[in-house]
Design a protein around this motif. Structure first.
Motif, PDB file in Angstrom:
ATOM      1  N   LYS A 133       0.826  -1.206   0.000  1.00  0.00           N
ATOM      2  CA  LYS A 133       0.000   0.000   0.000  1.00  0.00           C
ATOM      3  C   LYS A 133       0.861   1.257   0.000  1.00  0.00           C
ATOM      4  CE  LYS A 133      -4.069  -2.048   2.188  1.00  0.00           C
ATOM      5  NZ  LYS A 133      -4.952  -2.080   3.388  1.00  0.00           N
ATOM      6  N   GLU A 134       2.000   1.197   0.697  1.00  0.00           N
ATOM      7  CA  GLU A 134       2.905   2.347   0.702  1.00  0.00           C
ATOM      8  C   GLU A 134       3.431   2.632  -0.700  1.00  0.00           C
ATOM      9  OE1 GLU A 134       5.897   1.354   3.526  1.00  0.00           O
ATOM     10  OE2 GLU A 134       4.745   2.089   5.250  1.00  0.00           O
ATOM     11  N   LYS A 135       3.738   1.568  -1.434  1.00  0.00           N
ATOM     12  CA  LYS A 135       4.203   1.758  -2.810  1.00  0.00           C
ATOM     13  C   LYS A 135       3.105   2.380  -3.671  1.00  0.00           C
ATOM     14  CE  LYS A 135       7.669  -1.934  -2.940  1.00  0.00           C
ATOM     15  NZ  LYS A 135       8.064  -3.235  -3.549  1.00  0.00           N
ATOM     16  N   GLU A 136       1.862   1.915  -3.456  1.00  0.00           N
ATOM     17  CA  GLU A 136       0.743   2.485  -4.212  1.00  0.00           C
ATOM     18  C   GLU A 136       0.583   3.965  -3.891  1.00  0.00           C
ATOM     19  OE1 GLU A 136      -2.566   0.092  -3.147  1.00  0.00           O
ATOM     20  OE2 GLU A 136      -1.926  -1.647  -4.329  1.00  0.00           O
ATOM     21  N   LEU A 137       0.692   4.298  -2.584  1.00  0.00           N
ATOM     22  CA  LEU A 137       0.576   5.702  -2.186  1.00  0.00           C
ATOM     23  C   LEU A 137       1.719   6.529  -2.753  1.00  0.00           C
ATOM     24  CD1 LEU A 137      -0.514   5.325   1.559  1.00  0.00           C
ATOM     25  CD2 LEU A 137      -1.899   6.197  -0.325  1.00  0.00           C
TER      26      LEU A 137
ATOM     27  N   VAL B  25       2.217  11.028  -8.932  1.00  0.00           N
ATOM     28  CA  VAL B  25       1.221  11.548  -9.880  1.00  0.00           C
ATOM     29  C   VAL B  25       0.746  12.930  -9.442  1.00  0.00           C
ATOM     30  CG1 VAL B  25      -1.087  11.209 -10.827  1.00  0.00           C
ATOM     31  CG2 VAL B  25       0.474   9.261 -10.633  1.00  0.00           C
ATOM     32  N   ILE B  26       0.508  13.084  -8.128  1.00  0.00           N
ATOM     33  CA  ILE B  26       0.049  14.381  -7.605  1.00  0.00           C
ATOM     34  C   ILE B  26       1.118  15.452  -7.820  1.00  0.00           C
ATOM     35  CG2 ILE B  26      -0.517  15.633  -5.489  1.00  0.00           C
ATOM     36  CD1 ILE B  26      -1.901  13.059  -4.517  1.00  0.00           C
ATOM     37  N   GLN B  27       2.394  15.088  -7.583  1.00  0.00           N
ATOM     38  CA  GLN B  27       3.480  16.033  -7.823  1.00  0.00           C
ATOM     39  C   GLN B  27       3.522  16.451  -9.296  1.00  0.00           C
ATOM     40  OE1 GLN B  27       4.364  17.269  -4.762  1.00  0.00           O
ATOM     41  NE2 GLN B  27       6.499  17.129  -5.358  1.00  0.00           N
ATOM     42  N   GLU B  28       3.296  15.484 -10.190  1.00  0.00           N
ATOM     43  CA  GLU B  28       3.293  15.802 -11.614  1.00  0.00           C
ATOM     44  C   GLU B  28       2.139  16.753 -11.951  1.00  0.00           C
ATOM     45  OE1 GLU B  28       4.232  16.026 -15.552  1.00  0.00           O
ATOM     46  OE2 GLU B  28       5.433  15.274 -13.868  1.00  0.00           O
TER      47      GLU B  28
END
Length: 485
Positions: free
Chosen positions: A267-271, A277-280
Protein backbone atom coordinates in the motif's frame (compact mmCIF):
# COMPACT_ATOMS: atom_id res chain seq x y z
CA UNK A 1 41.24 20.76 21.53
CA UNK A 2 39.83 17.39 20.37
CA UNK A 3 36.13 17.11 19.67
CA UNK A 4 33.90 15.49 22.28
CA UNK A 5 32.05 12.26 21.52
CA UNK A 6 28.79 14.21 21.39
CA UNK A 7 30.18 16.57 18.74
CA UNK A 8 31.57 13.69 16.69
CA UNK A 9 28.31 11.73 16.78
CA UNK A 10 26.23 14.81 15.91
CA UNK A 11 28.50 15.68 12.98
CA UNK A 12 28.36 12.13 11.61
CA UNK A 13 24.74 11.18 12.19
CA UNK A 14 22.72 14.42 12.33
CA UNK A 15 22.13 17.62 10.35
CA UNK A 16 22.52 19.86 13.41
CA UNK A 17 24.40 23.14 13.10
CA UNK A 18 27.43 23.99 15.24
CA UNK A 19 25.24 26.36 17.28
CA UNK A 20 22.72 23.54 17.93
CA UNK A 21 25.50 21.15 18.95
CA UNK A 22 26.87 23.75 21.37
CA UNK A 23 23.45 23.93 23.04
CA UNK A 24 23.47 20.13 23.43
CA UNK A 25 27.01 20.25 24.89
CA UNK A 26 25.86 22.81 27.46
CA UNK A 27 23.00 20.51 28.50
CA UNK A 28 25.32 17.48 28.54
CA UNK A 29 27.68 19.24 30.95
CA UNK A 30 24.93 19.11 33.63
CA UNK A 31 23.84 15.49 33.12
CA UNK A 32 25.89 14.02 35.97
CA UNK A 33 24.48 16.54 38.45
CA UNK A 34 20.93 15.67 37.40
CA UNK A 35 21.67 11.94 37.53
CA UNK A 36 22.99 12.16 41.10
CA UNK A 37 20.25 14.55 42.22
CA UNK A 38 17.35 12.46 40.87
CA UNK A 39 19.06 9.06 41.25
CA UNK A 40 18.07 8.52 37.64
CA UNK A 41 19.79 7.64 34.38
CA UNK A 42 20.15 10.66 32.11
CA UNK A 43 20.58 10.64 28.33
CA UNK A 44 20.50 12.96 25.33
CA UNK A 45 19.13 11.47 22.10
CA UNK A 46 19.17 13.09 18.65
CA UNK A 47 17.24 12.18 15.49
CA UNK A 48 19.48 10.72 12.80
CA UNK A 49 19.59 12.28 9.36
CA UNK A 50 17.90 10.27 6.59
CA UNK A 51 16.48 7.89 9.20
CA UNK A 52 13.39 7.41 11.34
CA UNK A 53 15.56 6.43 14.32
CA UNK A 54 17.50 8.34 16.97
CA UNK A 55 20.98 7.93 18.48
CA UNK A 56 22.27 8.33 22.04
CA UNK A 57 24.90 11.12 22.11
CA UNK A 58 25.39 11.63 25.87
CA UNK A 59 24.71 9.79 29.14
CA UNK A 60 25.18 9.97 32.90
CA UNK A 61 24.49 7.25 35.49
CA UNK A 62 23.79 7.91 39.19
CA UNK A 63 26.83 7.12 41.33
CA UNK A 64 24.79 6.23 44.41
CA UNK A 65 23.04 3.06 43.16
CA UNK A 66 23.62 -0.16 41.25
CA UNK A 67 23.42 0.60 37.54
CA UNK A 68 20.56 -0.64 35.37
CA UNK A 69 22.96 -0.47 32.42
CA UNK A 70 25.87 -2.93 32.25
CA UNK A 71 27.67 -0.89 29.58
CA UNK A 72 27.66 2.55 28.02
CA UNK A 73 24.90 3.08 25.44
CA UNK A 74 26.44 6.13 23.74
CA UNK A 75 26.24 5.62 19.97
CA UNK A 76 23.41 3.09 20.26
CA UNK A 77 20.40 3.42 17.95
CA UNK A 78 17.01 4.17 19.52
CA UNK A 79 13.82 2.75 17.96
CA UNK A 80 10.34 4.22 18.34
CA UNK A 81 8.86 0.77 19.08
CA UNK A 82 10.87 0.57 22.30
CA UNK A 83 10.96 4.23 23.33
CA UNK A 84 7.87 6.00 21.90
CA UNK A 85 8.21 8.95 24.29
CA UNK A 86 11.44 10.08 22.61
CA UNK A 87 9.77 10.40 19.22
CA UNK A 88 6.56 11.89 20.66
CA UNK A 89 8.59 14.76 22.15
CA UNK A 90 10.44 15.23 18.85
CA UNK A 91 7.20 15.48 16.85
CA UNK A 92 5.19 17.63 19.27
CA UNK A 93 7.84 19.61 21.13
CA UNK A 94 6.14 18.58 24.39
CA UNK A 95 7.19 16.69 27.51
CA UNK A 96 6.48 12.95 27.54
CA UNK A 97 5.95 10.59 30.48
CA UNK A 98 6.14 6.90 29.59
CA UNK A 99 5.26 4.45 32.34
CA UNK A 100 7.26 1.64 30.75
CA UNK A 101 9.98 1.82 28.12
CA UNK A 102 12.54 -0.85 27.19
CA UNK A 103 16.22 0.00 27.61
CA UNK A 104 18.99 -0.97 25.21
CA UNK A 105 19.64 -3.93 27.54
CA UNK A 106 16.04 -5.14 27.66
CA UNK A 107 15.10 -3.77 31.08
CA UNK A 108 11.90 -1.90 31.90
CA UNK A 109 12.20 1.69 33.05
CA UNK A 110 9.92 4.62 33.78
CA UNK A 111 10.92 7.35 31.34
CA UNK A 112 10.51 11.13 31.27
CA UNK A 113 11.45 12.96 28.06
CA UNK A 114 11.87 16.73 27.64
CA UNK A 115 12.57 18.34 24.24
CA UNK A 116 15.72 20.45 23.84
CA UNK A 117 15.08 23.43 21.56
CA UNK A 118 17.33 25.92 19.82
CA UNK A 119 16.89 29.69 19.59
CA UNK A 120 14.22 29.39 16.87
CA UNK A 121 12.20 26.83 18.85
CA UNK A 122 13.19 23.80 16.77
CA UNK A 123 13.62 20.51 18.64
CA UNK A 124 17.29 19.54 18.24
CA UNK A 125 17.41 16.73 20.80
CA UNK A 126 15.65 15.26 23.80
CA UNK A 127 16.72 15.02 27.44
CA UNK A 128 15.73 11.67 28.96
CA UNK A 129 15.45 10.64 32.58
CA UNK A 130 14.97 6.93 33.36
CA UNK A 131 14.25 5.14 36.62
CA UNK A 132 14.16 1.36 36.99
CA UNK A 133 10.78 -0.32 37.45
CA UNK A 134 11.25 -2.88 40.19
CA UNK A 135 9.68 -6.30 40.01
CA UNK A 136 7.65 -5.79 43.19
CA UNK A 137 5.68 -2.54 43.07
CA UNK A 138 2.94 -1.85 45.63
CA UNK A 139 -0.43 -1.08 44.10
CA UNK A 140 -1.51 2.42 45.00
CA UNK A 141 -5.06 3.56 44.27
CA UNK A 142 -5.01 6.37 41.72
CA UNK A 143 -1.47 5.64 40.49
CA UNK A 144 -1.69 5.54 36.70
CA UNK A 145 1.85 4.51 35.86
CA UNK A 146 2.17 1.05 37.44
CA UNK A 147 0.80 -2.24 36.19
CA UNK A 148 -1.31 -4.41 38.48
CA UNK A 149 -2.97 -7.81 38.55
CA UNK A 150 0.23 -9.81 38.00
CA UNK A 151 -0.94 -12.62 40.29
CA UNK A 152 -4.33 -12.81 38.59
CA UNK A 153 -2.64 -12.86 35.17
CA UNK A 154 -0.30 -15.65 36.25
CA UNK A 155 -3.26 -17.63 37.56
CA UNK A 156 -5.07 -17.30 34.24
CA UNK A 157 -2.00 -18.17 32.17
CA UNK A 158 -1.14 -21.19 34.33
CA UNK A 159 -4.71 -22.50 34.37
CA UNK A 160 -5.33 -25.75 32.55
CA UNK A 161 -8.70 -24.48 31.39
CA UNK A 162 -8.88 -23.89 27.64
CA UNK A 163 -11.74 -21.42 27.95
CA UNK A 164 -9.45 -18.44 28.50
CA UNK A 165 -6.91 -17.94 25.66
CA UNK A 166 -3.50 -16.40 26.29
CA UNK A 167 -3.35 -12.73 25.35
CA UNK A 168 -0.66 -13.33 22.73
CA UNK A 169 -3.00 -15.89 21.07
CA UNK A 170 -5.38 -13.04 20.28
CA UNK A 171 -2.81 -10.82 18.60
CA UNK A 172 -1.88 -10.66 14.92
CA UNK A 173 1.83 -10.24 15.70
CA UNK A 174 4.02 -13.35 15.68
CA UNK A 175 5.37 -14.19 19.16
CA UNK A 176 8.27 -16.64 19.37
CA UNK A 177 10.21 -17.52 22.52
CA UNK A 178 13.42 -19.52 22.51
CA UNK A 179 15.43 -20.83 25.46
CA UNK A 180 19.10 -20.17 26.17
CA UNK A 181 20.04 -22.82 23.60
CA UNK A 182 17.84 -21.18 20.93
CA UNK A 183 15.23 -23.96 20.97
CA UNK A 184 11.65 -22.86 20.26
CA UNK A 185 9.64 -23.23 23.47
CA UNK A 186 6.65 -21.03 22.65
CA UNK A 187 4.86 -19.78 19.55
CA UNK A 188 1.41 -18.21 19.42
CA UNK A 189 -1.06 -19.47 16.76
CA UNK A 190 0.03 -16.87 14.19
CA UNK A 191 3.63 -17.84 14.90
CA UNK A 192 2.95 -21.55 14.42
CA UNK A 193 1.37 -20.86 11.02
CA UNK A 194 4.25 -18.59 10.05
CA UNK A 195 6.97 -21.09 10.95
CA UNK A 196 5.09 -23.98 9.30
CA UNK A 197 4.71 -21.95 6.11
CA UNK A 198 8.33 -20.80 6.02
CA UNK A 199 9.96 -24.08 7.10
CA UNK A 200 7.55 -26.48 5.31
CA UNK A 201 7.34 -28.64 8.42
CA UNK A 202 4.82 -29.23 11.20
CA UNK A 203 7.42 -30.46 13.73
CA UNK A 204 8.55 -27.22 15.31
CA UNK A 205 8.30 -27.64 19.11
CA UNK A 206 11.74 -27.55 20.81
CA UNK A 207 13.47 -27.33 17.45
CA UNK A 208 16.41 -25.00 16.93
CA UNK A 209 14.95 -21.74 15.61
CA UNK A 210 17.85 -21.30 13.17
CA UNK A 211 17.11 -24.64 11.53
CA UNK A 212 13.44 -23.72 11.17
CA UNK A 213 14.10 -20.15 10.02
CA UNK A 214 17.67 -19.83 8.65
CA UNK A 215 17.29 -16.07 8.08
CA UNK A 216 16.97 -15.67 11.87
CA UNK A 217 20.65 -16.58 12.39
CA UNK A 218 21.93 -13.10 11.56
CA UNK A 219 19.47 -11.65 14.09
CA UNK A 220 20.60 -14.01 16.84
CA UNK A 221 24.24 -13.42 15.99
CA UNK A 222 23.79 -9.65 16.26
CA UNK A 223 25.40 -8.62 19.56
CA UNK A 224 22.79 -6.09 20.73
CA UNK A 225 20.28 -7.48 23.25
CA UNK A 226 17.50 -5.17 22.10
CA UNK A 227 17.20 -4.33 18.43
CA UNK A 228 14.73 -3.88 15.62
CA UNK A 229 15.28 -5.42 12.18
CA UNK A 230 13.61 -4.81 8.83
CA UNK A 231 13.95 -7.83 6.55
CA UNK A 232 12.58 -9.03 3.23
CA UNK A 233 12.33 -12.83 3.02
CA UNK A 234 10.58 -14.75 0.22
CA UNK A 235 8.72 -11.58 -0.82
CA UNK A 236 7.57 -11.06 2.75
CA UNK A 237 8.42 -7.77 4.43
CA UNK A 238 9.04 -8.40 8.13
CA UNK A 239 9.72 -6.12 11.09
CA UNK A 240 11.38 -8.17 13.83
CA UNK A 241 11.89 -7.02 17.41
CA UNK A 242 14.48 -9.01 19.34
CA UNK A 243 14.71 -8.87 23.13
CA UNK A 244 17.22 -11.05 24.96
CA UNK A 245 16.14 -11.76 28.54
CA UNK A 246 18.94 -12.06 31.07
CA UNK A 247 19.26 -12.79 34.76
CA UNK A 248 22.39 -10.81 35.63
CA UNK A 249 24.86 -12.09 33.01
CA UNK A 250 23.03 -15.40 32.40
CA UNK A 251 20.94 -15.62 29.23
CA UNK A 252 17.47 -17.00 29.98
CA UNK A 253 15.97 -16.79 26.51
CA UNK A 254 15.13 -14.62 23.53
CA UNK A 255 11.77 -13.14 22.60
CA UNK A 256 10.98 -12.35 18.97
CA UNK A 257 7.99 -10.23 17.99
CA UNK A 258 7.49 -10.33 14.23
CA UNK A 259 5.11 -8.21 12.17
CA UNK A 260 4.33 -9.17 8.59
CA UNK A 261 4.01 -5.77 6.90
CA UNK A 262 3.93 -7.07 3.32
CA UNK A 263 0.46 -5.69 2.65
CA UNK A 264 1.39 -2.38 4.31
CA UNK A 265 4.50 -2.03 2.15
CA UNK A 266 2.43 -2.75 -0.96
CA UNK A 267 0.00 0.00 0.00
CA UNK A 268 2.91 2.35 0.70
CA UNK A 269 4.20 1.76 -2.81
CA UNK A 270 0.74 2.48 -4.21
CA UNK A 271 0.58 5.70 -2.19
CA UNK A 272 4.06 6.63 -3.37
CA UNK A 273 2.95 6.21 -6.96
CA UNK A 274 -0.09 8.38 -6.23
CA UNK A 275 2.11 11.05 -4.64
CA UNK A 276 4.32 11.05 -7.74
CA UNK A 277 1.22 11.55 -9.88
CA UNK A 278 0.05 14.38 -7.60
CA UNK A 279 3.48 16.03 -7.82
CA UNK A 280 3.29 15.80 -11.61
CA UNK A 281 -0.15 17.45 -11.51
CA UNK A 282 1.29 20.27 -9.35
CA UNK A 283 4.07 20.71 -11.91
CA UNK A 284 1.60 20.93 -14.76
CA UNK A 285 -0.68 23.38 -12.93
CA UNK A 286 2.31 25.63 -12.20
CA UNK A 287 3.55 25.39 -15.78
CA UNK A 288 0.08 26.10 -17.18
CA UNK A 289 -0.25 29.18 -14.97
CA UNK A 290 3.13 30.41 -16.19
CA UNK A 291 2.00 29.84 -19.78
CA UNK A 292 -1.14 31.91 -19.20
CA UNK A 293 0.98 34.65 -17.59
CA UNK A 294 3.36 34.60 -20.59
CA UNK A 295 0.43 34.98 -23.00
CA UNK A 296 -0.84 37.99 -21.05
CA UNK A 297 2.61 39.61 -21.05
CA UNK A 298 2.84 38.99 -24.81
CA UNK A 299 -0.53 40.69 -25.26
CA UNK A 300 0.65 43.64 -23.15
CA UNK A 301 3.75 44.06 -25.32
CA UNK A 302 1.60 44.00 -28.48
CA UNK A 303 -0.19 47.09 -27.27
CA UNK A 304 -3.60 47.86 -25.80
CA UNK A 305 -5.46 50.90 -24.41
CA UNK A 306 -3.61 52.48 -21.46
CA UNK A 307 -6.71 52.25 -19.28
CA UNK A 308 -6.62 48.45 -19.65
CA UNK A 309 -3.05 48.11 -18.39
CA UNK A 310 -4.01 48.08 -14.71
CA UNK A 311 -6.44 45.20 -15.25
CA UNK A 312 -3.77 43.11 -16.99
CA UNK A 313 -1.31 43.80 -14.18
CA UNK A 314 -3.88 42.85 -11.54
CA UNK A 315 -4.61 39.60 -13.34
CA UNK A 316 -0.90 38.80 -13.67
CA UNK A 317 -0.44 39.34 -9.92
CA UNK A 318 -3.34 36.98 -9.15
CA UNK A 319 -1.89 34.31 -11.42
CA UNK A 320 1.52 34.72 -9.80
CA UNK A 321 -0.02 34.41 -6.32
CA UNK A 322 -1.65 31.08 -7.20
CA UNK A 323 1.53 29.88 -8.92
CA UNK A 324 3.53 30.69 -5.76
CA UNK A 325 1.49 28.13 -3.82
CA UNK A 326 2.50 25.35 -6.21
CA UNK A 327 6.13 26.46 -6.23
CA UNK A 328 6.25 26.11 -2.44
CA UNK A 329 4.55 22.71 -2.58
CA UNK A 330 7.07 21.49 -5.15
CA UNK A 331 9.96 22.76 -3.00
CA UNK A 332 8.92 20.43 -0.13
CA UNK A 333 11.47 17.68 0.45
CA UNK A 334 8.65 15.29 1.32
CA UNK A 335 6.85 14.35 -1.89
CA UNK A 336 3.71 13.44 0.06
CA UNK A 337 3.55 16.82 1.77
CA UNK A 338 1.32 19.34 0.01
CA UNK A 339 1.13 21.69 3.00
CA UNK A 340 2.22 25.28 2.46
CA UNK A 341 4.02 27.54 4.91
CA UNK A 342 1.84 30.65 5.05
CA UNK A 343 4.69 32.87 6.28
CA UNK A 344 6.90 31.89 3.34
CA UNK A 345 3.97 32.29 0.96
CA UNK A 346 3.30 35.81 2.27
CA UNK A 347 6.95 36.80 1.79
CA UNK A 348 6.97 35.41 -1.74
CA UNK A 349 3.74 37.07 -2.88
CA UNK A 350 4.24 40.42 -1.15
CA UNK A 351 7.94 40.97 -1.85
CA UNK A 352 7.49 40.44 -5.59
CA UNK A 353 4.81 43.12 -5.80
CA UNK A 354 6.85 45.58 -3.67
CA UNK A 355 9.98 45.05 -5.80
CA UNK A 356 8.00 45.59 -9.01
CA UNK A 357 6.72 48.93 -7.72
CA UNK A 358 9.80 50.88 -8.89
CA UNK A 359 8.26 54.37 -8.54
CA UNK A 360 7.55 54.03 -4.80
CA UNK A 361 10.03 53.31 -2.01
CA UNK A 362 7.99 50.96 0.13
CA UNK A 363 9.46 48.78 2.88
CA UNK A 364 7.83 45.41 3.54
CA UNK A 365 7.72 43.95 7.06
CA UNK A 366 6.54 40.39 7.71
CA UNK A 367 5.85 39.54 11.37
CA UNK A 368 5.30 35.86 12.19
CA UNK A 369 5.20 36.49 15.96
CA UNK A 370 7.07 33.26 16.59
CA UNK A 371 4.63 31.13 14.61
CA UNK A 372 5.26 28.65 11.84
CA UNK A 373 1.91 28.18 10.13
CA UNK A 374 1.12 25.41 7.67
CA UNK A 375 -2.08 24.92 5.72
CA UNK A 376 -3.41 22.84 2.85
CA UNK A 377 -2.89 23.87 -0.74
CA UNK A 378 -6.60 24.66 -1.10
CA UNK A 379 -6.60 27.18 1.74
CA UNK A 380 -3.17 28.47 0.72
CA UNK A 381 -4.48 29.55 -2.69
CA UNK A 382 -7.22 31.59 -0.98
CA UNK A 383 -4.76 33.18 1.46
CA UNK A 384 -2.33 34.00 -1.36
CA UNK A 385 -5.07 35.79 -3.31
CA UNK A 386 -6.24 37.67 -0.20
CA UNK A 387 -2.70 38.89 0.57
CA UNK A 388 -2.21 39.79 -3.08
CA UNK A 389 -5.34 41.96 -3.21
CA UNK A 390 -4.74 43.79 0.07
CA UNK A 391 -1.01 44.46 -0.44
CA UNK A 392 -1.75 45.49 -4.02
CA UNK A 393 -4.39 47.96 -2.76
CA UNK A 394 -1.86 49.50 -0.38
CA UNK A 395 0.76 49.85 -3.11
CA UNK A 396 -1.74 51.44 -5.51
CA UNK A 397 -3.60 53.82 -3.27
CA UNK A 398 -1.69 54.40 0.01
CA UNK A 399 1.44 56.10 -1.36
CA UNK A 400 2.05 58.88 -3.86
CA UNK A 401 4.67 58.65 -6.64
CA UNK A 402 8.27 58.74 -5.30
CA UNK A 403 6.99 58.60 -1.73
CA UNK A 404 8.25 56.36 1.07
CA UNK A 405 6.23 54.14 3.32
CA UNK A 406 5.80 50.80 5.04
CA UNK A 407 3.50 47.83 4.62
CA UNK A 408 3.42 45.38 7.51
CA UNK A 409 1.87 41.91 7.39
CA UNK A 410 1.50 40.23 10.79
CA UNK A 411 0.08 36.97 12.10
CA UNK A 412 -1.47 36.56 15.54
CA UNK A 413 -3.02 33.44 17.00
CA UNK A 414 -4.78 32.16 20.05
CA UNK A 415 -6.27 28.77 20.84
CA UNK A 416 -9.11 28.96 18.33
CA UNK A 417 -8.42 31.71 15.77
CA UNK A 418 -5.72 32.99 13.47
CA UNK A 419 -5.57 36.69 12.58
CA UNK A 420 -3.87 38.17 9.50
CA UNK A 421 -3.18 41.91 9.79
CA UNK A 422 -2.14 44.05 6.80
CA UNK A 423 -1.23 47.60 7.79
CA UNK A 424 0.22 50.54 5.84
CA UNK A 425 1.20 54.04 6.95
CA UNK A 426 -0.06 55.72 3.80
CA UNK A 427 -2.70 58.36 3.18
CA UNK A 428 -5.54 56.19 4.45
CA UNK A 429 -9.13 56.19 3.28
CA UNK A 430 -12.35 57.55 4.65
CA UNK A 431 -14.45 54.59 3.56
CA UNK A 432 -13.58 51.41 1.58
CA UNK A 433 -14.79 51.66 -2.00
CA UNK A 434 -16.38 48.71 -3.73
CA UNK A 435 -14.01 47.01 -6.20
CA UNK A 436 -13.37 43.64 -7.78
CA UNK A 437 -10.35 43.13 -5.50
CA UNK A 438 -12.31 43.71 -2.28
CA UNK A 439 -15.14 41.53 -3.58
CA UNK A 440 -12.62 38.72 -4.14
CA UNK A 441 -11.30 39.18 -0.58
CA UNK A 442 -14.79 39.14 0.97
CA UNK A 443 -15.81 36.01 -0.94
CA UNK A 444 -12.61 34.09 -0.17
CA UNK A 445 -12.64 34.97 3.54
CA UNK A 446 -16.30 34.11 3.95
CA UNK A 447 -16.59 31.01 1.74
CA UNK A 448 -13.11 29.41 1.85
CA UNK A 449 -11.84 30.40 5.29
CA UNK A 450 -15.17 30.66 7.16
CA UNK A 451 -13.80 33.90 8.57
CA UNK A 452 -14.38 37.62 8.83
CA UNK A 453 -12.80 40.57 6.97
CA UNK A 454 -12.85 44.10 8.34
CA UNK A 455 -10.95 47.40 8.43
CA UNK A 456 -9.86 48.79 11.80
CA UNK A 457 -9.84 52.57 12.42
CA UNK A 458 -6.30 54.00 12.66
CA UNK A 459 -4.88 57.53 12.89
CA UNK A 460 -2.74 57.07 9.78
CA UNK A 461 -2.95 54.65 6.87
CA UNK A 462 -5.17 51.58 6.64
CA UNK A 463 -5.41 48.45 8.78
CA UNK A 464 -7.14 45.37 7.33
CA UNK A 465 -7.79 42.28 9.47
CA UNK A 466 -8.81 38.78 8.42
CA UNK A 467 -9.87 36.43 11.24
CA UNK A 468 -10.58 32.77 10.63
CA UNK A 469 -10.83 29.65 12.82
CA UNK A 470 -7.94 27.23 13.29
CA UNK A 471 -8.96 23.81 11.98
CA UNK A 472 -7.44 20.50 10.93
CA UNK A 473 -6.31 22.30 7.75
CA UNK A 474 -4.34 24.94 9.67
CA UNK A 475 -1.48 23.82 11.92
CA UNK A 476 0.68 26.17 14.03
CA UNK A 477 4.14 25.18 15.28
CA UNK A 478 6.53 26.86 17.73
CA UNK A 479 3.81 29.18 18.90
CA UNK A 480 4.70 31.90 21.36
CA UNK A 481 2.15 33.65 23.51
CA UNK A 482 0.45 36.37 21.44
CA UNK A 483 -1.47 39.37 22.54
CA UNK A 484 -4.86 39.15 20.92
CA UNK A 485 -5.58 42.10 18.66
Amino acid sequence: MSESTLVQLCNIYTDLTSEDIQILENVASTLQLHADLKNAYMFIDCKMNNSEHAIVVAEAFPRSSESVYENSVIGKIVFESFEPGVFYSYRTGKKSLTSQAVTQEGKSVEQCVIPIKNNIHQVIGVLISEEEIFKQLPFVVGHKNVSFGQEELNAILSSSSSEMPMISDLLMEIFLLTDKDNHLIYANPVGVNFISEMSKTEEIRNKNIMELLPFIKSIYDFKEDVYLFDLTVDRKHLIIKKIRMRDKERLRGTLLIIQDVTELRTKEKELMMKSVVIQEIHHRVKNNLQTVASLLRLQMRKGFPEESKVYFEDTLNRIYSISSVYELILSNTDADDDDVNIIELTKKVSSTMVLNEIHKKVSLIIQSNGNRILTTSRKAVSIALIINELVQNSLKHAFQEDSQGEIEVSFYSNKDFLELHIFDNGVGMSEPKSSLGLEIVHNLVRNDLNGEFRYLPVEQGTHAVITFPISSEVVIYYEKENTDS
